[in-house]
Scaffold this active site. Structure first.
Site, PDB file in Angstrom:
ATOM      1  CG  ASN A  38      -1.858   1.172   1.243  1.00  0.00           C
ATOM      2  OD1 ASN A  38      -1.627   2.182   0.579  1.00  0.00           O
ATOM      3  ND2 ASN A  38      -2.934   1.048   1.999  1.00  0.00           N
ATOM      4  CG  ASP A  60      -9.326   1.124  -7.935  1.00  0.00           C
ATOM      5  OD1 ASP A  60      -9.384   0.944  -9.163  1.00  0.00           O
ATOM      6  OD2 ASP A  60      -8.975   0.246  -7.138  1.00  0.00           O
ATOM      7  CG  ASP A  96     -10.537   6.803 -17.435  1.00  0.00           C
ATOM      8  OD1 ASP A  96     -10.021   6.568 -16.320  1.00  0.00           O
ATOM      9  OD2 ASP A  96     -11.315   6.005 -17.991  1.00  0.00           O
TER      10      ASP A  96
END
Length: 195
Positions: A38, A60, A96
């Protein structure tokens, strides 16, 4: 010589990525390796020598407010990046999902240790946002993250005139880059350097 080091939380994805690297070593311009970590938690404690650049590509979105803590680019992570990057070190971010890219831009812009990488913008060019569809309905195959009502991180002030790069400055394209470019989906990219 440089090595490209990639971070992913999921060990199975890291094993898969390293297997791909081994199978494609002859085609790669630089050594590449992936580790399971992480990065938000582990970056500073890893004592990585000679970090020259960090790329945060297509994280994400975690668009709901209850998932704030899962977003990669936070003020704390921007401070950690500033702590590991030397003066002149590069930070490249893209998504995006415009709301996520905008938030990443705003978080990094709020950190006084970073400034826009004018040399990269001069080399690659600025995105012409007038060419980007105004409605997501005009963009092919957007997933739910693009249309979900975005809940921004608290205490992050929006930047008025964000500058997006026209293309990926590293010419090292992720699968997501390739999919977006192939489907004419806009990718919002920016580059800064450590003061």
């Amino acid at each position: 010589e440089f090595i490209l080091l990639g971070f992913k939380i999921s060990p199975p994805l890291v094993r898969q990525a390293n297997a791909w690297v081994r199978a494609n070593e002859a085609r790669l311009r630089l050594p590449v390796h992936f580790v399971s970590a992480n990065v938000n938690v582990s970056l500073e404690s890893m004592n990585l020598p000679n970090v020259r650049a960090v790329c945060v590509q297509f994280p994400d979105p975690w668009s709901r407010g209850r998932h704030f803590e899962r977003r990669v680019m936070t003020p704390e992570f921007a401070r950690a990046l500033a702590n590991v990057l030397p003066s002149g070190g590069e930070l490249f971010c893209c998504s995006d999902v415009k709301a996520l890219a905008s938030e990443m831009y705003d978080v990094v812009a709020a950190n006084d240790d970073f400034i826009i990488d004018e040399a990269t913008y001069a080399r690659v060019g600025d995105m012409d946002e007038s060419e980007v569809p105004a409605s997501l309905d005009d963009v092919p195959e957007h997933d739910a993250a693009h249309k979900f009502e975005w809940e921004p991180l608290p205490d992050v002030k929006p930047v008025r005139n964000r500058r997006w790069l026209r293309a990926n400055p590293y010419e090292a394209f992720t699968e997501r880059d390739i999919v977006c470019e192939g489907k004419w989906r806009p990718v919002y990219r920016f580059a800064v350097v450590r003061r």
